[in-house]
Write a protein that holds these residues in place. Structure first.
Motif, PDB file in Angstrom:
ATOM      1  N   PRO A  85       0.811  -1.218   0.000  1.00 37.31           N
ATOM      2  CA  PRO A  85       0.000   0.000   0.000  1.00 37.31           C
ATOM      3  C   PRO A  85       0.844   1.266   0.000  1.00 37.31           C
ATOM      4  CG  PRO A  85       0.077  -0.942   2.205  1.00 37.31           C
ATOM      5  CD  PRO A  85       0.785  -1.912   1.301  1.00 37.31           C
ATOM      6  N   VAL A  86       0.245   2.325  -0.504  1.00 39.21           N
ATOM      7  CA  VAL A  86       0.771   3.687  -0.391  1.00 39.21           C
ATOM      8  C   VAL A  86      -0.191   4.455   0.511  1.00 39.21           C
ATOM      9  CG1 VAL A  86       1.385   5.811  -1.592  1.00 39.21           C
ATOM     10  CG2 VAL A  86       1.787   3.593  -2.690  1.00 39.21           C
ATOM     11  N   ASN A  87       0.333   5.002   1.616  1.00 38.81           N
ATOM     12  CA  ASN A  87      -0.498   5.707   2.592  1.00 38.81           C
ATOM     13  C   ASN A  87      -0.010   7.128   2.804  1.00 38.81           C
ATOM     14  OD1 ASN A  87      -2.486   3.707   4.003  1.00 38.81           O
ATOM     15  ND2 ASN A  87      -0.562   2.577   3.894  1.00 38.81           N
ATOM     16  N   ILE A  88      -0.953   8.026   3.024  1.00 41.97           N
ATOM     17  CA  ILE A  88      -0.643   9.336   3.581  1.00 41.97           C
ATOM     18  C   ILE A  88      -0.842   9.226   5.082  1.00 41.97           C
ATOM     19  CG2 ILE A  88      -1.259  11.780   3.662  1.00 41.97           C
ATOM     20  CD1 ILE A  88      -2.396  11.504   0.861  1.00 41.97           C
ATOM     21  N   VAL A  89       0.182   9.550   5.867  1.00 36.20           N
ATOM     22  CA  VAL A  89       0.077   9.477   7.319  1.00 36.20           C
ATOM     23  C   VAL A  89       0.301  10.864   7.907  1.00 36.20           C
ATOM     24  CG1 VAL A  89       0.831   7.079   7.370  1.00 36.20           C
ATOM     25  CG2 VAL A  89       2.503   8.878   7.676  1.00 36.20           C
ATOM     26  N   HIS A  90      -0.338  11.097   9.040  1.00 34.89           N
ATOM     27  CA  HIS A  90      -0.195  12.395   9.709  1.00 34.89           C
ATOM     28  C   HIS A  90      -0.422  12.208  11.194  1.00 34.89           C
ATOM     29  CE1 HIS A  90      -4.642  13.150  10.198  1.00 34.89           C
ATOM     30  NE2 HIS A  90      -4.660  12.239   9.262  1.00 34.89           N
ATOM     31  N   ARG A  91      -0.065  13.213  11.959  1.00 34.23           N
ATOM     32  CA  ARG A  91      -0.130  13.116  13.419  1.00 34.23           C
ATOM     33  C   ARG A  91      -1.148  14.065  14.012  1.00 34.23           C
ATOM     34  NH1 ARG A  91       3.293  17.228  15.590  1.00 34.23           N
ATOM     35  NH2 ARG A  91       4.611  18.220  14.031  1.00 34.23           N
ATOM     36  N   ASP A  92      -2.007  14.658  13.185  1.00 34.59           N
ATOM     37  CA  ASP A  92      -3.012  15.572  13.708  1.00 34.59           C
ATOM     38  C   ASP A  92      -4.065  14.817  14.500  1.00 34.59           C
ATOM     39  OD1 ASP A  92      -2.256  18.087  13.255  1.00 34.59           O
ATOM     40  OD2 ASP A  92      -3.573  18.483  11.569  1.00 34.59           O
ATOM     41  N   GLY A  93      -4.795  15.541  15.319  1.00 35.85           N
ATOM     42  CA  GLY A  93      -5.850  14.968  16.134  1.00 35.85           C
ATOM     43  C   GLY A  93      -7.137  14.779  15.365  1.00 35.85           C
ATOM     44  N   ARG A  94      -8.213  14.737  16.100  1.00 36.20           N
ATOM     45  CA  ARG A  94      -9.498  14.362  15.516  1.00 36.20           C
ATOM     46  C   ARG A  94      -9.944  15.326  14.427  1.00 36.20           C
ATOM     47  NH1 ARG A  94     -14.692  15.572  17.320  1.00 36.20           N
ATOM     48  NH2 ARG A  94     -13.796  16.586  19.147  1.00 36.20           N
ATOM     49  N   HIS A  95      -9.776  16.619  14.664  1.00 39.29           N
ATOM     50  CA  HIS A  95     -10.226  17.599  13.681  1.00 39.29           C
ATOM     51  C   HIS A  95      -9.134  17.922  12.670  1.00 39.29           C
ATOM     52  CE1 HIS A  95     -13.880  18.210  15.931  1.00 39.29           C
ATOM     53  NE2 HIS A  95     -13.180  18.443  17.040  1.00 39.29           N
ATOM     54  N   GLY A  96      -7.937  18.130  13.117  1.00 39.38           N
ATOM     55  CA  GLY A  96      -6.842  18.468  12.232  1.00 39.38           C
ATOM     56  C   GLY A  96      -6.848  19.934  11.859  1.00 39.38           C
ATOM     57  N   SER A  97      -5.670  20.466  11.666  1.00 30.43           N
ATOM     58  CA  SER A  97      -5.578  21.857  11.272  1.00 30.43           C
ATOM     59  C   SER A  97      -6.036  21.998   9.831  1.00 30.43           C
ATOM     60  CB  SER A  97      -4.139  22.347  11.419  1.00 30.43           C
ATOM     61  OG  SER A  97      -3.306  21.704  10.477  1.00 30.43           O
ATOM     62  N   ALA A  98      -6.478  23.214   9.485  1.00 34.70           N
ATOM     63  CA  ALA A  98      -6.963  23.446   8.123  1.00 34.70           C
ATOM     64  C   ALA A  98      -5.872  23.192   7.097  1.00 34.70           C
ATOM     65  CB  ALA A  98      -7.488  24.879   8.011  1.00 34.70           C
ATOM     66  N   ARG A  99      -4.631  23.587   7.399  1.00 39.58           N
ATOM     67  CA  ARG A  99      -3.569  23.420   6.411  1.00 39.58           C
ATOM     68  C   ARG A  99      -3.253  21.952   6.180  1.00 39.58           C
ATOM     69  NH1 ARG A  99      -1.325  25.432  11.034  1.00 39.58           N
ATOM     70  NH2 ARG A  99       0.348  24.212  12.009  1.00 39.58           N
ATOM     71  N   VAL A 100      -3.280  21.132   7.231  1.00 43.62           N
ATOM     72  CA  VAL A 100      -3.026  19.702   7.070  1.00 43.62           C
ATOM     73  C   VAL A 100      -4.207  19.036   6.374  1.00 43.62           C
ATOM     74  CG1 VAL A 100      -2.717  17.513   8.304  1.00 43.62           C
ATOM     75  CG2 VAL A 100      -1.429  19.544   9.009  1.00 43.62           C
TER      76      VAL A 100
END
Length: 299
Positions: free
Chosen positions: A266-281
Motif C-alpha cells: 500500500p501507499v499511505n498518507i500518514v499524519h499526526r493531527d488529532g481528531r479535527h486536524g488543522s486546516a492546512r493539514v
C-alpha cells in the motif's frame, strides 16, 4: 508565567539547539528565553536542558516533556482553528516528507498545486529514502510505501505499488526475455541498492516465496540511475512500479516475469493531527489524496 508560553519557549530552544536560536525563532530577547526556561524548570522541579559553552542538549526527562509539549501545543492550535471555523482558509507552515523519487514524481506537483490555491501557506518538503519520525522531526504529513507498523499516526491509503523487473526493448531483443526467475542468472543485472553486493530478488512461485541471489554488473544508490541504465539497454532492473510507470507508458521499458510478482504494497498518507486536524493539514491531505487516487501509476 503562562504555562503554554513556557512550553512554547522550551520547544523552540530544544528544536533550534540553543537559547539564542530559540530566541530568534520566537522573536524574543535571549534574556527573556533564559528566564522562561529557568521558570519552567523551577515549576517542574527538574532539569530539562543540559548547557555547555557551545551546545544545549535535552535531558532524558526533558525529551519526555518535549514530546508532551509538542502534542499540547498542536492541540491548542487545533482548538483555535476549530473555533475560527472549519472552513477557514489554511494558513501557516506545513512540513511534508516522502521517499525521494516518489516525492519528486508525485508529491511535488501536489505541493505546487496546494501553494497556488492557498497563498497564505508555506511548505517545507523533505524527500529522503528513510522512515522519518514525524514528531521528533517536526513533520506534519508523510507518504509511506509499504505496510505500516502499529503507531499513533493516522493513515489514509491512496494507492498501491508492486515490485517489478524491467528492461529496454533493445536489451530483451538482444539477450532474450526471461520466462522464469531462475533465468535471471543468465542476464545482466542492475541493482538499485548500496546495502549488498549480492542482493536477493524475491518472487512468488506456486504460492510460495522464493529468493534468488543476483550478482549485479552495475550497483547504484539511486533508482533514477538504475532506470537510466535500464533505458540505455544495459540489463534487468528491479524497481517499484510507480518508478518505472512513465517509461513503461512511453515504451522505453518493458516489464518481465509479471506472473511471479510479489503482492502489491500500500501507499499511505500518514499524519499526526488529532481528531479535527488543522486546516492546512486537512486541505493538503484532501488535495494530495485526490491526485494520488486518480493516478494510474498507483492503481
Amino acid at each position: 508565567m503562562d504555562r503554554l508560553y513556557l512550553m512554547t519557549v522550551f520547544v523552540a530552544v530544544a528544536e533550534e539547539g540553543g537559547f539564542a536560536a530559540g530566541a530568534r525563532k520566537l522573536e524574543l530577547s535571549p534574556p527573556a528565553v533564559t528566564r522562561a526556561i529557568a521558570a519552567l524548570e523551577e515549576r517542574l522541579g527538574l532539569r530539562l536542558l543540559e548547557r555547555t559553552t557551545r551546545h544545549v542538549r535535552v535531558t532524558q526527562a526533558g525529551q519526555r516533556y518535549l514530546d508532551d509539549a509538542r502534542r499540547i501545543i498542536a492541540a491548542v492550535d487545533e482548538a483555535d482553528e476549530a473555533a475560527a471555523g472549519i472552513n477557514a482558509a489554511p494558513r501557516g507552515h506545513l512540513a511534508v516528507t516522502a521517499p525521494m523519487l516518489f516525492g519528486r514524481m508525485y508529491v511535488m506537483p501536489g505541493i505546487v498545486d496546494y501553494l497556488q490555491r492557498y497563498p497564505g501557506t508555506e511548505v517545507s518538503a523533505v524527500f529522503v529514502d528513510r522512515v522519518t519520525n514525524l514528531l521528533e522531526e517536526g513533520l506534519d504529513v508523510a507518504v509511506r510505501i509499504g505496510e505500516l507498523p502499529d503507531s499513533s499516526l493516522r493513515a489514509l491509503q491512496v494507492g498501491q505499488v508492486r515490485r517489478i523487473i524491467v528492461a529496454s526493448p533493445a536489451y530483451l531483443k538482444a539477450s532474450g526475455t526471461p520466462r522464469h526467475p531462475a533465468e535471471i542468472g543468465r542476464h545482466t543485472v542492475i541493482a538499485a541498492t548500496g546495502a549488498s553486493t549480492q542482493p536477493e530478488w524475491r518472487f512468488i512461485e506456486e504460492m510460495k516465496l522464493q529468493s534468488y541471489k543476483v550478482q549485479p554488473r552495475l550497483t547504484v544508490t539511486s533508482n533514477d540511475a538504475a532506470i537510466e541504465a535500464a533505458r540505455c539497454g544495459l540489463g534487468l532492473a528491479r524497481l517499484l512500479s510507480y518508478q518505472a510507470a512513465p517509461w513503461i507508458a512511453s515504451g522505453d521499458l518493458l516489464p518481465v516475469l509479471q506472473e511471479f510478482e510479489l503482492p502489491p504494497v500500500p501507499v499511505n498518507i500518514v499524519h499526526r493531527d488529532g481528531r479535527h486536524g488543522s486546516a492546512r493539514v486537512r486541505t493538503f491531505i484532501d488535495l494530495l489524496a485526490e491526485r494520488l487516487r486518480g493516478d494510474p501509476g498507483l492503481a
